[in-house]
Design an enzyme around this catalytic site. Structure first.
Site, PDB file in Angstrom:
ATOM      1  N   LYS A  93       1.922  -5.086 -12.713  1.00 30.21           N
ATOM      2  CA  LYS A  93       2.791  -5.217 -11.538  1.00 30.21           C
ATOM      3  C   LYS A  93       2.834  -6.678 -11.146  1.00 30.21           C
ATOM      4  O   LYS A  93       1.787  -7.318 -11.016  1.00 30.21           O
ATOM      5  CB  LYS A  93       2.245  -4.400 -10.365  1.00 30.21           C
ATOM      6  CG  LYS A  93       2.682  -2.956 -10.399  1.00 30.21           C
ATOM      7  CD  LYS A  93       2.358  -2.268  -9.080  1.00 30.21           C
ATOM      8  CE  LYS A  93       2.783  -0.816  -9.116  1.00 30.21           C
ATOM      9  NZ  LYS A  93       2.371  -0.097  -7.899  1.00 30.21           N
TER      10      LYS A  93
ATOM     11  N   LYS B 184      -7.848   2.905 -14.296  1.00 30.92           N
ATOM     12  CA  LYS B 184      -6.505   2.326 -14.151  1.00 30.92           C
ATOM     13  C   LYS B 184      -5.777   2.276 -15.486  1.00 30.92           C
ATOM     14  O   LYS B 184      -4.579   2.554 -15.566  1.00 30.92           O
ATOM     15  CB  LYS B 184      -6.591   0.930 -13.532  1.00 30.92           C
ATOM     16  CG  LYS B 184      -5.199   0.359 -13.334  1.00 30.92           C
ATOM     17  CD  LYS B 184      -4.998  -0.407 -12.093  1.00 30.92           C
ATOM     18  CE  LYS B 184      -3.526  -0.779 -11.953  1.00 30.92           C
ATOM     19  NZ  LYS B 184      -3.297  -1.772 -10.940  1.00 30.92           N
TER      20      LYS B 184
ATOM     21  N   GLU C 221       5.416   3.629 -12.757  1.00 33.97           N
ATOM     22  CA  GLU C 221       5.272   4.375 -11.492  1.00 33.97           C
ATOM     23  C   GLU C 221       6.441   5.308 -11.199  1.00 33.97           C
ATOM     24  O   GLU C 221       7.047   5.284 -10.134  1.00 33.97           O
ATOM     25  CB  GLU C 221       5.041   3.405 -10.324  1.00 33.97           C
ATOM     26  CG  GLU C 221       4.399   4.124  -9.143  1.00 33.97           C
ATOM     27  CD  GLU C 221       3.930   3.197  -8.043  1.00 33.97           C
ATOM     28  OE1 GLU C 221       3.148   2.272  -8.326  1.00 33.97           O
ATOM     29  OE2 GLU C 221       4.330   3.434  -6.893  1.00 33.97           O
TER      30      GLU C 221
ATOM     31  N   HIS D 287      -2.686   3.150   0.955  1.00 32.48           N
ATOM     32  CA  HIS D 287      -1.783   2.003   1.070  1.00 32.48           C
ATOM     33  C   HIS D 287      -0.585   2.272   1.981  1.00 32.48           C
ATOM     34  O   HIS D 287       0.062   1.331   2.432  1.00 32.48           O
ATOM     35  CB  HIS D 287      -1.285   1.566  -0.311  1.00 32.48           C
ATOM     36  CG  HIS D 287      -2.341   0.838  -1.108  1.00 32.48           C
ATOM     37  ND1 HIS D 287      -3.572   1.390  -1.411  1.00 32.48           N
ATOM     38  CD2 HIS D 287      -2.350  -0.406  -1.668  1.00 32.48           C
ATOM     39  CE1 HIS D 287      -4.279   0.518  -2.123  1.00 32.48           C
ATOM     40  NE2 HIS D 287      -3.572  -0.572  -2.295  1.00 32.48           N
TER      41      HIS D 287
ATOM     42  N   HIS E 291      -0.541  -0.705   4.241  1.00 32.01           N
ATOM     43  CA  HIS E 291       0.477  -1.776   4.192  1.00 32.01           C
ATOM     44  C   HIS E 291       1.108  -1.990   5.564  1.00 32.01           C
ATOM     45  O   HIS E 291       1.387  -3.119   5.950  1.00 32.01           O
ATOM     46  CB  HIS E 291       1.580  -1.418   3.194  1.00 32.01           C
ATOM     47  CG  HIS E 291       1.268  -1.862   1.782  1.00 32.01           C
ATOM     48  ND1 HIS E 291       2.097  -1.590   0.728  1.00 32.01           N
ATOM     49  CD2 HIS E 291       0.233  -2.565   1.270  1.00 32.01           C
ATOM     50  CE1 HIS E 291       1.569  -2.111  -0.381  1.00 32.01           C
ATOM     51  NE2 HIS E 291       0.439  -2.690  -0.080  1.00 32.01           N
TER      52      HIS E 291
HETATM   53  N1  GLY Z   1      -2.148  -1.581  -7.432  1.00 33.62           N
HETATM   54  C1  GLY Z   1      -1.482  -0.401  -7.718  1.00 33.62           C
HETATM   55  C2  GLY Z   1      -0.845  -0.358  -9.065  1.00 33.62           C
HETATM   56  O1  GLY Z   1      -1.074  -1.235  -9.865  1.00 33.62           O
HETATM   57  O2  GLY Z   1      -0.110   0.545  -9.346  1.00 33.62           O
END
Ligand code: GLY
Length: 362
Positions: free
Chosen positions: A141, A224, A234, A245, A249
């Protein structure tokens, strides 16, 4: 100790994340494998304060080290333009690479510059904060903020490799280290029950992040990498990484990105999401209490905010996690069991925000 190497399995774009003390010194070896000509390094003033000499031993002296001011307010398109212009002035070509040596802000901006410069050059991540090591440096990202909201402009651009050198943590301010723990706890709650059990154990003796850092980073990167391999862009499952988040956020934005660090905001966001999960009957009350035994001690040093719930709701509506005008929440059914897409009424969210206000006051 041998470094841990976790591969992010993205087919022809698969890349290693190398974790351990001193792994920055492996840069020449991994860089040679990319086949690139030159590496252009970008870092920030905090990193050079402690690591300039070390960085100089790894860099090509014919290039200029680009040092940016720190902070979320640097994360804007004009900084990316400036970086690209500096690359032009140094004669950077398509066969070159750009290295992000810093925290999440540096990684996001430099990654975007790498994706855009000459339609994309090789990108390398050398994260220097716990938060960037456990989350932001992995998964591709990249992005910058707009005055209207965080990370509203960006692309996916995977790095060629990541060197997560735990020695950088020795010079990281305590507040930043603590912020990184928010993402560690997040990972444990969304998909790593074994890591959560470890956190319970170490929380009984006070966290020694230094002693545990390689293991914590390894577990988080492992999870991850699996999530990113399943859903790189995503479209679905990767959204579980946004646990804490949605409200986080909005709280960060409410404080103008000055009051709370990202990790601190995520801590409060997770408290609200756990509370909401319990309130909706998804999460057993005893399990919620057990989770809070790990989070509660971490909340003490975090600034408490005097927000109006309606203001937070409004800020949430502007977040890019909002779908058809509704903020999307990640909730928990248990430790390691995160759910997305649960229908929520505005009144549920407002009630959770009111309870968060009370928790902050207590
Ligand atoms: N930090 C969340 C993601 O990389 O999707």
């Amino acid at each position: 100790m041998e470094p841990a190497i976790i591969t992010v399995p993205l087919g022809s774009r698969a890349y290693p994340v190398v974790i351990g003390a001193g792994v920055r010194r492996l840069f020449p070896e991994y860089f040679a494998r990319t086949g690139c000509r030159l590496a252009f390094w970008v870092t920030d003033v905090h990193v050079v304060e402690h690591w300039k000499e070390q960085i100089e031993t790894l860099r090509d002296p014919t290039t200029e080290l680009m040092v940016l001011p720190p902070g979320e307010d640097q994360k804007r398109l004009s900084t990316v333009e400036d970086l690209c212009r500096r690359l032009v002035s140094m004669g950077a070509e398509r066969g070159d690479a750009i290295v992000a040596c810093g925290g999440g802000v540096i990684g996001d901006m430099v990654g975007l510059a790498a994706a855009l410069y000459q339609r994309g050059i090789v990108f390398i991540q050398i994260p220097t904060t716990l938060l960037a090591m456990v989350d932001a440096s992995v998964g591709g990202k990249t992005g910058v903020d707009l005055p209207e909201g965080k990370n509203l402009v960006g692309v996916f651009h995977q790095p060629a490799f990541v060197l997560a050198d735990t020695e950088f943590l020795n010079t990281l301010p305590q507040r930043e280290l603590h912020s990184g723990m928010a993402e560690v706890i997040k990972m444990a709650l969304i998909g790593e029950p074994e890591l959560f059990a470890h956190l319970v154990k170490i929380s009984e003796h006070g966290y020694d992040i230094f002693e545990n850092s390689s293991y914590l980073i390894e577990r988080c990167v492992n999870l991850k990498s699996l999530i990113v391999a399943q859903d790189e862009r995503e479209k679905g499952r990767r959204a579980v990484l946004n646990f804490g988040h949605t409200i986080g956020h909005a709280l960060e934005a409410w404080g103008g990105y000055q009051t709370l660090t990202h990790g601190e905001a995520v801590f409060w966001g997770m408290v609200a999401a756990i509370d909401l999960s319990r309130d909706l009957g998804l999460l057993d009350s005893a399990v919620a209490d057990h989770i809070m035994t790990v989070i509660q001690p971490q909340l003490k040093p975090i600034p408490k905010l005097k927000f109006q719930s309606e203001q937070i709701l409004e800020l949430m509506a502007r977040d890019k996690k909002t779908r058809s005008g509704r903020p999307e929440f990640v909730l928990l059914r248990g430790v390691g069991n995160a759910v997305i897409g649960q229908p929520l009424a505005e009144s549920d969210i407002l009630a959770a925000l009111q309870r968060l206000r009370l928790i902050m006051r207590s």
